[in-house]
Design a protein around this motif. Structure first.
Motif, PDB file in Angstrom:
ATOM      1  N   ILE A  73       0.834  -1.198   0.000  1.00 46.69           N
ATOM      2  CA  ILE A  73       0.000   0.000   0.000  1.00 46.69           C
ATOM      3  C   ILE A  73       0.875   1.256   0.000  1.00 46.69           C
ATOM      4  O   ILE A  73       0.627   2.215  -0.734  1.00 46.69           O
ATOM      5  N   ASN A  74       1.914   1.242   0.805  1.00 42.84           N
ATOM      6  CA  ASN A  74       2.797   2.402   0.904  1.00 42.84           C
ATOM      7  C   ASN A  74       3.516   2.664  -0.416  1.00 42.84           C
ATOM      8  O   ASN A  74       3.642   3.813  -0.862  1.00 42.84           O
ATOM      9  N   ASP A  75       3.997   1.601  -1.066  1.00 45.95           N
ATOM     10  CA  ASP A  75       4.691   1.750  -2.352  1.00 45.95           C
ATOM     11  C   ASP A  75       3.737   2.209  -3.444  1.00 45.95           C
ATOM     12  O   ASP A  75       4.119   2.983  -4.333  1.00 45.95           O
ATOM     13  N   SER A  76       2.494   1.748  -3.372  1.00 43.47           N
ATOM     14  CA  SER A  76       1.544   2.045  -4.445  1.00 43.47           C
ATOM     15  C   SER A  76       0.952   3.437  -4.325  1.00 43.47           C
ATOM     16  O   SER A  76       0.831   4.158  -5.316  1.00 43.47           O
ATOM     17  N   LEU A  77       0.569   3.818  -3.119  1.00 40.47           N
ATOM     18  CA  LEU A  77      -0.134   5.086  -2.926  1.00 40.47           C
ATOM     19  C   LEU A  77       0.782   6.230  -2.535  1.00 40.47           C
ATOM     20  O   LEU A  77       0.393   7.387  -2.607  1.00 40.47           O
ATOM     21  N   GLY A  78       1.972   5.913  -2.087  1.00 37.49           N
ATOM     22  CA  GLY A  78       2.882   6.958  -1.644  1.00 37.49           C
ATOM     23  C   GLY A  78       2.882   7.094  -0.134  1.00 37.49           C
ATOM     24  O   GLY A  78       1.979   6.619   0.567  1.00 37.49           O
ATOM     25  N   HIS A  79       3.915   7.787   0.372  1.00 32.98           N
ATOM     26  CA  HIS A  79       4.108   7.861   1.824  1.00 32.98           C
ATOM     27  C   HIS A  79       3.040   8.682   2.520  1.00 32.98           C
ATOM     28  O   HIS A  79       2.723   8.425   3.688  1.00 32.98           O
ATOM     29  N   LEU A  80       2.478   9.675   1.837  1.00 33.05           N
ATOM     30  CA  LEU A  80       1.445  10.497   2.479  1.00 33.05           C
ATOM     31  C   LEU A  80       0.243   9.653   2.867  1.00 33.05           C
ATOM     32  O   LEU A  80      -0.215   9.690   4.018  1.00 33.05           O
ATOM     33  N   TYR A  81      -0.259   8.850   1.910  1.00 28.90           N
ATOM     34  CA  TYR A  81      -1.398   8.002   2.222  1.00 28.90           C
ATOM     35  C   TYR A  81      -0.983   6.829   3.113  1.00 28.90           C
ATOM     36  O   TYR A  81      -1.774   6.343   3.922  1.00 28.90           O
ATOM     37  N   GLY A  82       0.275   6.422   2.964  1.00 31.43           N
ATOM     38  CA  GLY A  82       0.768   5.382   3.868  1.00 31.43           C
ATOM     39  C   GLY A  82       0.758   5.843   5.314  1.00 31.43           C
ATOM     40  O   GLY A  82       0.402   5.086   6.225  1.00 31.43           O
ATOM     41  N   ASP A  83       1.113   7.126   5.542  1.00 35.38           N
ATOM     42  CA  ASP A  83       1.084   7.676   6.902  1.00 35.38           C
ATOM     43  C   ASP A  83      -0.347   7.736   7.435  1.00 35.38           C
ATOM     44  O   ASP A  83      -0.601   7.434   8.604  1.00 35.38           O
ATOM     45  N   LEU A  84      -1.288   8.162   6.583  1.00 30.71           N
ATOM     46  CA  LEU A  84      -2.687   8.192   7.006  1.00 30.71           C
ATOM     47  C   LEU A  84      -3.176   6.794   7.374  1.00 30.71           C
ATOM     48  O   LEU A  84      -3.916   6.608   8.355  1.00 30.71           O
ATOM     49  N   PHE A  85      -2.755   5.833   6.598  1.00 31.78           N
ATOM     50  CA  PHE A  85      -3.154   4.440   6.856  1.00 31.78           C
ATOM     51  C   PHE A  85      -2.584   3.965   8.199  1.00 31.78           C
ATOM     52  O   PHE A  85      -3.281   3.325   8.998  1.00 31.78           O
ATOM     53  N   LEU A  86      -1.332   4.297   8.450  1.00 32.73           N
ATOM     54  CA  LEU A  86      -0.711   3.905   9.721  1.00 32.73           C
ATOM     55  C   LEU A  86      -1.415   4.551  10.906  1.00 32.73           C
ATOM     56  O   LEU A  86      -1.606   3.915  11.957  1.00 32.73           O
ATOM     57  N   GLN A  87      -1.784   5.807  10.776  1.00 32.74           N
ATOM     58  CA  GLN A  87      -2.490   6.485  11.863  1.00 32.74           C
ATOM     59  C   GLN A  87      -3.818   5.799  12.162  1.00 32.74           C
ATOM     60  O   GLN A  87      -4.184   5.602  13.326  1.00 32.74           O
ATOM     61  N   MET A 130      15.294  -7.380   2.718  1.00 29.54           N
ATOM     62  CA  MET A 130      16.692  -6.938   2.716  1.00 29.54           C
ATOM     63  C   MET A 130      16.977  -5.894   1.637  1.00 29.54           C
ATOM     64  O   MET A 130      18.089  -5.383   1.533  1.00 29.54           O
ATOM     65  N   GLY A 131      15.963  -5.570   0.812  1.00 30.10           N
ATOM     66  CA  GLY A 131      16.168  -4.578  -0.232  1.00 30.10           C
ATOM     67  C   GLY A 131      16.919  -5.111  -1.441  1.00 30.10           C
ATOM     68  O   GLY A 131      17.495  -4.322  -2.202  1.00 30.10           O
ATOM     69  N   LEU A 132      16.913  -6.433  -1.629  1.00 26.03           N
ATOM     70  CA  LEU A 132      17.638  -7.032  -2.758  1.00 26.03           C
ATOM     71  C   LEU A 132      16.722  -7.399  -3.915  1.00 26.03           C
ATOM     72  O   LEU A 132      17.197  -7.879  -4.951  1.00 26.03           O
ATOM     73  N   ILE A 133      15.407  -7.183  -3.739  1.00 21.30           N
ATOM     74  CA  ILE A 133      14.461  -7.704  -4.718  1.00 21.30           C
ATOM     75  C   ILE A 133      14.586  -7.004  -6.073  1.00 21.30           C
ATOM     76  O   ILE A 133      14.396  -7.622  -7.130  1.00 21.30           O
ATOM     77  N   VAL A 134      14.918  -5.733  -6.090  1.00 18.09           N
ATOM     78  CA  VAL A 134      15.050  -5.003  -7.364  1.00 18.09           C
ATOM     79  C   VAL A 134      16.239  -5.547  -8.149  1.00 18.09           C
ATOM     80  O   VAL A 134      16.137  -5.809  -9.353  1.00 18.09           O
ATOM     81  N   GLU A 135      17.343  -5.719  -7.487  1.00 16.93           N
ATOM     82  CA  GLU A 135      18.529  -6.249  -8.151  1.00 16.93           C
ATOM     83  C   GLU A 135      18.284  -7.673  -8.646  1.00 16.93           C
ATOM     84  O   GLU A 135      18.684  -8.043  -9.760  1.00 16.93           O
ATOM     85  N   LEU A 136      17.604  -8.443  -7.815  1.00 17.13           N
ATOM     86  CA  LEU A 136      17.301  -9.838  -8.196  1.00 17.13           C
ATOM     87  C   LEU A 136      16.322  -9.864  -9.375  1.00 17.13           C
ATOM     88  O   LEU A 136      16.486 -10.666 -10.326  1.00 17.13           O
ATOM     89  N   GLY A 137      15.310  -9.005  -9.334  1.00 23.21           N
ATOM     90  CA  GLY A 137      14.341  -8.953 -10.427  1.00 23.21           C
ATOM     91  C   GLY A 137      14.987  -8.542 -11.739  1.00 23.21           C
ATOM     92  O   GLY A 137      14.628  -9.043 -12.819  1.00 23.21           O
ATOM     93  N   LYS A 138      15.953  -7.633 -11.683  1.00 23.21           N
ATOM     94  CA  LYS A 138      16.655  -7.215 -12.889  1.00 23.21           C
ATOM     95  C   LYS A 138      17.450  -8.380 -13.491  1.00 23.21           C
ATOM     96  O   LYS A 138      17.495  -8.554 -14.714  1.00 23.21           O
ATOM     97  N   ASN A 168       7.725 -12.215 -13.848  1.00 25.66           N
ATOM     98  CA  ASN A 168       7.029 -11.513 -12.765  1.00 25.66           C
ATOM     99  C   ASN A 168       7.796 -10.254 -12.362  1.00 25.66           C
ATOM    100  O   ASN A 168       9.014 -10.300 -12.170  1.00 25.66           O
ATOM    101  N   LEU A 169       7.066  -9.141 -12.208  1.00 23.48           N
ATOM    102  CA  LEU A 169       7.646  -7.902 -11.680  1.00 23.48           C
ATOM    103  C   LEU A 169       7.261  -7.760 -10.212  1.00 23.48           C
ATOM    104  O   LEU A 169       6.095  -7.948  -9.853  1.00 23.48           O
ATOM    105  N   SER A 170       8.234  -7.424  -9.381  1.00 27.19           N
ATOM    106  CA  SER A 170       7.920  -7.136  -7.972  1.00 27.19           C
ATOM    107  C   SER A 170       7.367  -5.715  -7.854  1.00 27.19           C
ATOM    108  O   SER A 170       7.533  -4.883  -8.754  1.00 27.19           O
ATOM    109  N   SER A 171       6.698  -5.462  -6.721  1.00 25.17           N
ATOM    110  CA  SER A 171       6.127  -4.130  -6.491  1.00 25.17           C
ATOM    111  C   SER A 171       7.210  -3.054  -6.499  1.00 25.17           C
ATOM    112  O   SER A 171       7.023  -1.969  -7.048  1.00 25.17           O
ATOM    113  N   GLN A 172       8.357  -3.354  -5.902  1.00 25.54           N
ATOM    114  CA  GLN A 172       9.436  -2.362  -5.844  1.00 25.54           C
ATOM    115  C   GLN A 172       9.995  -2.078  -7.238  1.00 25.54           C
ATOM    116  O   GLN A 172      10.332  -0.933  -7.555  1.00 25.54           O
ATOM    117  N   GLN A 173      10.079  -3.099  -8.069  1.00 23.98           N
ATOM    118  CA  GLN A 173      10.528  -2.871  -9.450  1.00 23.98           C
ATOM    119  C   GLN A 173       9.556  -1.983 -10.210  1.00 23.98           C
ATOM    120  O   GLN A 173       9.950  -1.063 -10.916  1.00 23.98           O
TER     121      GLN A 173
END
Length: 807
Positions: free
Chosen positions: A423-437, A611-619, A645-650
């Protein structure tokens, strides 16, 4: 008539002229510094002193003259000559005391002083009751000498006033010598101009015959004594003046500091009266100066908040006892708001006795608010207002200390929102913050009370401290209440979003006896929930420790796997059943671990995302799949696409299109033979998703919607975005033989895709019965173990691609 001079008296006359000139020039500096009536008094005193000095020098010079006949003196004219000397001196002093060195001032002052000296001399000469004939050349010369010497003396006097102290002394002395020479020079030149005629003596006129010698000495002594007293008086006066000036300057400095100080200052005497205050005191209290003036200290103490008044009385008593005290208190401003002030009571001591105290107050309201705000932020999460990790650790330590005596257990939970990252990656941090609240409010409202403390550790991770006694503890009810609260749909941007929660639970003292161990074990239990499907809670056990160590080892190996070239791609065919032809292959990554063997993506893909490796692995997957498919095409295999398959981060990379186009050029694969599989969760932000997908489609790349039917708002996605193929998720296929609802859903998906002119493929086909039901529903393309498991590249070529080429 022949005349002679008494040289001793001549010397006396010059000494008196010099002494009086020096004294008066010294006095002129004091006159120039004085103001108002004091200045005129100094000038009058100096003029009398100088006039008498000039006259004394002249008169002694007259008495030094020895004539063969006695001479009478007209006393009225003598007095008139004194007046001329005093008046000329006054005017000259008035000029030079102005401290202006302009040519006009010096010329004018010189003329006035020379006129006074000359006037005094020739009026004094006229007092002699004897005939006098003047040689006018000498008269003019005497006046010129008087003027030149007077001008030089005035210039030196001005220089003395404006120079430093050492230069001033020498210049005043030089001025005195020159001015003395002017007086003496003018007198004796004037005497040289006079010719006495005894035949013309005015014996019948009234006058006084003076005893020349002794009278001269008396006048000289008296004048010198007077000048000596004047110098002493002038020196004493100057010292007092300096002291007064210093006191005045210090007072001005003090007053400026007092008036302009940003701290409020009250001066209070021993009778507890406010005898002084500055503007800042009025500003801080809101009380105007007229109201504060001459008030009792109790008036000030009445604006102190009531709970502080007793302490303030005690502090003031100590201050009047001579103690220096600093403290903080709160007053009520006249406008009604509270003001926090930092106060210093500084006793005022005179001759060892306390005579009062200064109350120095500074408004620290804003500083205190900032300090409190910083302290709050140091221990609370700014987004949700919950305690942060630091405060939670402190509370956890306190709970351990409170329960350590009887080893009474309490629970610690670690909570993590499932699918929040998507949700945070798709909608952006502003809406992600609202969702967390919103989620934090739901959790807090569902379970938090005086025995339960919720904290946000960071991101979408929360922690719960359950400080129950053993008999009261029922953490399962708490966990279930939180899961139920979070599971409710969240409305955002005219859509509904769903998340679930994974909870790990650890107990003190069984699962750890310090905050670090308890949180670590609760975190381990939470990851066990995520591994087993999420949306649940799990208690820590020792078995999980081994799994945690295994996971840590796996993370370490995963960081090196790409460098070591340990990843491989397997390919699963996609088949058109009626044509019995392969229509595509899906590239699926595997990890050839050196010790653990071939590992499924379900084991390491979640780790790579964390771990933040999914973009490199997907490439790497994308590049390798395109190269392989191009090689197959070059080898004569069927011209079918490869699905990746594409990951959300990609998908949310800003340069996704450029990277994919670059990989296609590098591999040589035509864009129409690349099919990118995306999920519904990637497309929640319509503006971003539409732009990315449109750019990909324009290049010729095909888009497939994977796991269709498992997300939310699927129909709106199909309508908004350029999608070529819909992939029916295996979760609907698994029970399609026995479940009427799954059959209905699958049939609806197929019908919908046809009407939208989209291809449909079903994945997860394992039996003939499943295949027949899908065929009857209108689906023609399939993927699953019924046809083949995912195969290494060479097996895929041998079993399907080469066979398709030869057929």
């Amino acid at each position: 008539m022949h005349a002679s001079h008494d040289l001793i008296l001549v010397l006396f006359s010059y000494v008196i002229a010099v002494a009086s000139s020096y004294t008066v020039l010294d006095l002129a500096a004091s006159a120039g510094q004085a103001r108002g009536i004091r200045r005129w008094r100094w000038l009058a005193f100096g003029a009398v002193l100088m006039g008498m000095g000039i006259w004394s020098a002249h008169f002694i010079g007259m008495l030094a003259l020895n004539l063969p006949v006695p001479v009478k003196y007209n006393l009225l004219k003598v007095l008139l000559s004194i007046t001329a000397a005093v008046l000329g001196s006054f005017l000259a002093l008035a000029v030079i005391a102005r401290f202006r060195a302009g040519l006009r001032q010096l010329l004018g002052g010189g003329i006035l002083l020379a006129a006074g000296i000359a006037g005094m001399h020739y009026i004094g000469m006229s007092a002699m009751q004897i005939g006098i004939v003047y040689r006018y050349g000498y008269v003019v010369l005497s006046i010129a000498i008087a003027y030149a010497a007077a001008y030089a003396a005035l210039w030196l006097s001005f220089s003395a006033m404006t120079g430093n102290e050492k230069q001033s002394g020498w210049r005043k002395l030089g001025g005195g010598l020159i001015l003395g020479a002017a007086i003496a020079g003018m007198h004796y030149t004037g005497m040289l101009a006079a010719q006495f005629e005894p035949d013309h003596m005015h014996g019948d006129l009234p006058g006084v015959v003076l005893e020349q010698k002794w009278l001269a000495y008396i006048i000289a002594g008296g004048m010198l004594f007077t000048l000596w007293l004047s110098l002493i008086g002038l020196n004493i006066s100057r010292r007092f003046s300096r002291k007064d000036t210093k006191i005045l300057v210090n007072e001005k400095w003090y007053r400026s500091l007092y008036e302009n100080n940003q701290d409020g200052i009250l001066s209070v005497d021993l009778e507890l009266r406010i005898i002084g205050f500055n503007p800042a005191a009025s500003r801080i209290t809101g009380i105007n100066q007229e109201t504060l003036e001459d008030r009792s200290l109790d008036f000030f103490l009445n604006i102190v908040v009531e709970e502080e008044r007793g302490r303030m009385h005690e502090l003031f008593s100590r201050s009047f006892g001579g103690e220096y005290i600093g403290y903080e208190t709160t007053i009520v401003h006249q406008e009604g708001h509270r003001v926090d002030i930092s106060v210093i009571n500084a006793p005022v001591t005179v001759d060892g006795q306390v005579v009062g105290t200064y109350v120095i107050a500074r408004d620290v309201t804003e500083d205190k608010q900032v300090k409190e705000r910083n302290h709050y932020l140091a221990f609370h999460d700014e987004l949700t207002g919950l305690p942060n990790r630091r405060m939670f650790n402190q509370l956890l330590e306190q709970a351990i200390e409170a329960h350590s005596g009887k080893q009474e257990p309490f629970g610690v939970m670690v909570l993590d929102l499932d699918r929040f990252k998507m949700i945070n990656d798709s909608l952006g941090h502003l809406y992600g913050d609202l969702f967390l609240q919103e989620m934090s409010n739901r959790i807090r409202n569902s379970v938090v009370n005086e025995n339960v403390i919720l904290a946000r550790l960071g991101g979408d991770e929360f922690a719960l401290l359950c400080r129950f006694t053993r008999k009261q503890m029922n953490v399962t009810d708490i966990a279930e209440a939180m899961i139920a609260a979070v599971a409710q749909p969240y409305h955002l941007k005219e859509r509904e979003f769903y998340v679930t929660m994974s909870i790990g639970i650890a107990f003190y003292p069984y699962h750890g006896q310090d905050p670090v161990q308890l949180l670590k074990n609760a975190d381990t239990a939470m990851y066990e929930v995520k591994k087993n499907g999420k949306n649940d809670y799990h208690f820590f056990s020792e078995e999980l420790n081994g799994e945690l160590l295994e996971r840590l080892e796996l993370e370490g190996d995963l960081r090196k796997a790409l460098e070591r070239n340990e990843f491989v791609l397997h390919y699963q065919p996609q088949v058109h059943e009626e044509r019995k032809a392969i229509v595509g292959v899906e590239a699926l990554i595997r990890w050839q671990h050196p010790q653990r063997g071939l590992l499924s993506p379900a084991v390491f893909i979640p780790l790579a995302e964390e771990m933040g490796l999914i973009v490199e692995l997907g490439k790497w997957v994308l590049r390798e799949a395109c190269r392989q498919m191009h090689r197959w095409h070059e080898a004569g295999g069927p011209l079918v696409p490869v699905a990746v398959n594409l990951s959300s981060q990609q998908f949310h990379q800003y340069n996704l299109l450029e990277e994919i186009v670059g990989i296609l050029k590098e591999s040589g694969l035509a864009p129409e033979y690349l099919e990118l599989e995306i999920t519904e969760s990637m497309m929640m932000n319509a503006n971003i998703s539409a732009e990315v997908l449109s750019g990909l489609v324009k290049t010729g790349i095909r888009i497939s919607l994977d796991d269709f039917g498992t997300g939310y708002s699927s129909l709106s996605y199909l309508r908004l975005y350029p999608i070529h193929k819909v992939k029916i998720d295996r979760s609907f296929i698994r029970d399609i033989v026995t479940g009427g609802e799954d059959q209905a859903i699958v049939s609806a998906i197929i019908t919908l895709a046809r009407h939208l002119k989209m291809d449909v493929i079903a994945e997860g086909i394992e039996t003939r019965e499943q295949l027949d039901i899908l065929l009857d529903g209108g689906c023609r393309e399939f993927q699953g173990y019924y046809y083949s498991r995912p195969l290494p590249a060479h097996e895929m070529a041998d079993m399907f691609l080469l066979a398709a080429r030869t057929s």
